[in-house]
Design a protein around this motif. Structure first.
Motif, PDB file in Angstrom:
ATOM      1  N   ILE A   1       0.865  -1.180   0.000  1.00 44.38           N
ATOM      2  CA  ILE A   1       0.000   0.000   0.000  1.00 44.38           C
ATOM      3  C   ILE A   1       0.898   1.224   0.000  1.00 44.38           C
ATOM      4  N   LEU A   2       0.937   1.935  -1.114  1.00 43.32           N
ATOM      5  CA  LEU A   2       1.758   3.139  -1.243  1.00 43.32           C
ATOM      6  C   LEU A   2       0.880   4.301  -1.696  1.00 43.32           C
ATOM      7  N   GLY A   3       1.223   5.500  -1.237  1.00 44.13           N
ATOM      8  CA  GLY A   3       0.455   6.665  -1.617  1.00 44.13           C
ATOM      9  C   GLY A   3       0.371   6.837  -3.128  1.00 44.13           C
ATOM     10  N   SER A   4       1.470   6.522  -3.829  1.00 39.71           N
ATOM     11  CA  SER A   4       1.484   6.664  -5.281  1.00 39.71           C
ATOM     12  C   SER A   4       0.521   5.691  -5.948  1.00 39.71           C
ATOM     13  N   ARG A   5       0.292   4.542  -5.322  1.00 36.85           N
ATOM     14  CA  ARG A   5      -0.653   3.569  -5.866  1.00 36.85           C
ATOM     15  C   ARG A   5      -2.080   3.890  -5.436  1.00 36.85           C
ATOM     16  N   CYS A   6      -2.231   4.400  -4.215  1.00 39.49           N
ATOM     17  CA  CYS A   6      -3.568   4.750  -3.719  1.00 39.49           C
ATOM     18  C   CYS A   6      -4.208   5.850  -4.565  1.00 39.49           C
ATOM     19  N   ALA A   7      -3.382   6.600  -5.281  1.00 33.61           N
ATOM     20  CA  ALA A   7      -3.904   7.650  -6.144  1.00 33.61           C
ATOM     21  C   ALA A   7      -4.621   7.075  -7.362  1.00 33.61           C
ATOM     22  N   ASN A   8      -4.371   5.791  -7.652  1.00 33.45           N
ATOM     23  CA  ASN A   8      -4.952   5.178  -8.848  1.00 33.45           C
ATOM     24  C   ASN A   8      -5.926   4.044  -8.555  1.00 33.45           C
ATOM     25  N   ILE A   9      -5.637   3.234  -7.541  1.00 36.49           N
ATOM     26  CA  ILE A   9      -6.494   2.094  -7.220  1.00 36.49           C
ATOM     27  C   ILE A   9      -6.869   2.127  -5.749  1.00 36.49           C
ATOM     28  N   ASP A  10      -7.801   1.283  -5.361  1.00 34.09           N
ATOM     29  CA  ASP A  10      -8.194   1.146  -3.961  1.00 34.09           C
ATOM     30  C   ASP A  10      -7.659  -0.169  -3.408  1.00 34.09           C
ATOM     31  N   PHE A  11      -7.257  -0.149  -2.148  1.00 37.51           N
ATOM     32  CA  PHE A  11      -6.721  -1.336  -1.499  1.00 37.51           C
ATOM     33  C   PHE A  11      -7.664  -1.855  -0.425  1.00 37.51           C
ATOM     34  N   SER A  12      -7.570  -3.137  -0.176  1.00 33.34           N
ATOM     35  CA  SER A  12      -8.241  -3.721   0.983  1.00 33.34           C
ATOM     36  C   SER A  12      -7.495  -3.277   2.233  1.00 33.34           C
ATOM     37  N   GLU A  13      -7.981  -3.658   3.390  1.00 34.10           N
ATOM     38  CA  GLU A  13      -7.204  -3.477   4.613  1.00 34.10           C
ATOM     39  C   GLU A  13      -5.971  -4.396   4.524  1.00 34.10           C
TER      40      GLU A  13
ATOM     41  N   VAL B   1       1.737 -11.017  10.447  1.00 31.99           N
ATOM     42  CA  VAL B   1       0.317 -10.657  10.609  1.00 31.99           C
ATOM     43  C   VAL B   1       0.231  -9.175  11.006  1.00 31.99           C
ATOM     44  N   PRO B   2      -0.565  -8.380  10.303  1.00 29.26           N
ATOM     45  CA  PRO B   2      -0.653  -6.950  10.643  1.00 29.26           C
ATOM     46  C   PRO B   2      -1.260  -6.742  12.021  1.00 29.26           C
ATOM     47  N   GLY B   3      -0.773  -5.720  12.721  1.00 26.21           N
ATOM     48  CA  GLY B   3      -1.308  -5.412  14.037  1.00 26.21           C
ATOM     49  C   GLY B   3      -2.696  -4.812  13.952  1.00 26.21           C
ATOM     50  N   ASP B   4      -3.355  -4.739  15.087  1.00 28.07           N
ATOM     51  CA  ASP B   4      -4.716  -4.202  15.120  1.00 28.07           C
ATOM     52  C   ASP B   4      -4.769  -2.737  14.700  1.00 28.07           C
ATOM     53  N   ASP B   5      -3.615  -2.042  14.811  1.00 29.55           N
ATOM     54  CA  ASP B   5      -3.599  -0.619  14.464  1.00 29.55           C
ATOM     55  C   ASP B   5      -3.261  -0.373  13.000  1.00 29.55           C
ATOM     56  N   ALA B   6      -2.983  -1.438  12.263  1.00 28.70           N
ATOM     57  CA  ALA B   6      -2.653  -1.276  10.843  1.00 28.70           C
ATOM     58  C   ALA B   6      -3.923  -0.940  10.069  1.00 28.70           C
ATOM     59  N   SER B   7      -3.793  -0.009   9.118  1.00 27.20           N
ATOM     60  CA  SER B   7      -4.964   0.352   8.313  1.00 27.20           C
ATOM     61  C   SER B   7      -4.538   0.812   6.933  1.00 27.20           C
ATOM     62  N   MET B   8      -5.412   0.585   5.974  1.00 28.13           N
ATOM     63  CA  MET B   8      -5.184   1.044   4.611  1.00 28.13           C
ATOM     64  C   MET B   8      -5.063   2.564   4.588  1.00 28.13           C
ATOM     65  N   GLU B   9      -5.920   3.250   5.320  1.00 25.85           N
ATOM     66  CA  GLU B   9      -5.932   4.711   5.305  1.00 25.85           C
ATOM     67  C   GLU B   9      -4.595   5.273   5.779  1.00 25.85           C
ATOM     68  N   TRP B  10      -4.053   4.711   6.862  1.00 28.31           N
ATOM     69  CA  TRP B  10      -2.759   5.197   7.391  1.00 28.31           C
ATOM     70  C   TRP B  10      -1.644   4.927   6.395  1.00 28.31           C
ATOM     71  N   ALA B  11      -1.623   3.717   5.826  1.00 31.10           N
ATOM     72  CA  ALA B  11      -0.565   3.365   4.870  1.00 31.10           C
ATOM     73  C   ALA B  11      -0.613   4.248   3.633  1.00 31.10           C
ATOM     74  N   CYS B  12      -1.806   4.526   3.126  1.00 32.54           N
ATOM     75  CA  CYS B  12      -1.928   5.411   1.954  1.00 32.54           C
ATOM     76  C   CYS B  12      -1.375   6.804   2.254  1.00 32.54           C
ATOM     77  N   ALA B  13      -1.558   7.260   3.477  1.00 36.05           N
ATOM     78  CA  ALA B  13      -1.116   8.618   3.833  1.00 36.05           C
ATOM     79  C   ALA B  13       0.349   8.689   4.224  1.00 36.05           C
ATOM     80  N   ASN B  14       0.947   7.553   4.604  1.00 33.99           N
ATOM     81  CA  ASN B  14       2.296   7.587   5.169  1.00 33.99           C
ATOM     82  C   ASN B  14       3.329   6.741   4.430  1.00 33.99           C
ATOM     83  N   ARG B  15       2.937   6.078   3.372  1.00 34.89           N
ATOM     84  CA  ARG B  15       3.893   5.243   2.637  1.00 34.89           C
ATOM     85  C   ARG B  15       3.886   5.591   1.139  1.00 34.89           C
TER      86      ARG B  15
END
Length: 279
Positions: A103-115, A265-279
């Motif tokens: 999940i990268l910000g550059s990819r989130c600009a074009n497609i949508d990701f699951s959690e 395994v991703p932690g409970d605090d992992a989220s698509m929204e955070w990754a899109c904004a920070n990666r």
């Protein structure tokens, strides 16, 4: 009576229109009896084709299991180059893309990701003994050597971010080509995900790997499944199938053959929204 009847007809028409608006292209295909086209590249152990393009690898296994939990078992595998995955999804040639996509910000600009379905780092393949002593992007930049990487992989973005000149980044179609470049001496080092680097080094004489933990925390990423932006409801249903499965004994028993570990395994605090904004 006529007024009530007309009102009922209008209400029903509006409901049907709203329903049609909510249904995305993938849901329309499923309603028409078409299979879900699963796009992935040959990127073991994340995802790779078996006999008759059978979807193998831990990302494909997780995706197939979640689709089955949703009631979808009619799947058509579509194998393409890594760099062609997002264009294929956007052009409507595939419906879902896997393959270990971060999940990268550059990819989130074009497609949508699951959690997120996992967290992973990167690493490098090197000649046995790592004669150049290269462990990080900074080492590669300072040594002025050539780094091979897969076109479209995050390693290219990371290398450019650190300041490695584009002329020193050899972009290739897949990890097989990266391995060949390092073995032939056309590149001093090959960048890829840690699971790929460890897997290739274990299977290839004369090749070793660096330690993923030598890289800074900002290079660690979350992996997810990609969907077309118009299939938002289907993606929401896919996310809803995750609780109780991601990290379960059932899931881990199926994916351990492809080196997916409990630590991934991703932690409970992992989220698509955070990754899109920070990666």
């Amino acid at each position: 009576m006529k007024s009530k009847l007309l009102g009922s007809i209008v209400s029903a028409t509006l409901a049907l229109t709203a329903s049609a608006t909510l249904a995305g292209p993938l849901e329309d295909r499923i309603a028409a009896g078409e299979p879900i086209r699963l796009g992935f590249a040959a990127a073991a152990p994340w995802a790779h084709p078996g006999e008759n393009n059978e979807p193998l690898g831990f990302v494909n296994q997780i995706t197939l299991d979640l689709l089955a939990r949703m009631g979808h078992t009619e799947i058509e595998p579509v194998v393409t180059d890594w760099a062609g995955l997002i264009p294929s999804l956007m052009a409507g040639r595939v419906d879902v893309i896997t393959g270990g996509m971060y999940i990268l910000g550059s990819r989130c600009a074009n497609i949508d990701f699951s959690e997120p379905i996992g967290q992973f780092g990167n690493a490098f393949i090197v000649p046995d003994g790592n004669p150049g002593g290269l462990q990080t992007y900074e080492d590669i930049k300072n040594a002025g050597v050539t780094m091979a990487a897969v076109a479209g992989y995050v390693n290219v973005e990371e290398a450019l971010k650190v300041g490695i000149p584009e002329s020193k980044i050899m972009q290739l179609p897949g990890t097989t080509e990266v391995l060949a470049a390092v073995k032939a001496g056309r590149a001093e080092i090959g960048a890829m995900t840690a699971v790929e680097a460890y897997d290739l080094a274990a299977k290839t004489d004369g090749i070793g790997h660096t330690d993923t933990n030598a890289l800074p925390q900002w290079t660690f990423n979350w992996v997810a499944v990609g969907f077309h932006p118009e299939d938002d409801q289907f993606r929401a249903d896919f996310n809803a199938a995750m609780p109780g499965y991601i990290g379960s004994d059932d899931m881990l028993s199926k994916v351990e053959q492809w080196d997916y570990l409990p630590s991934n395994v991703p932690g409970d605090d992992a989220s698509m929204e955070w990754a899109c904004a920070n990666r």
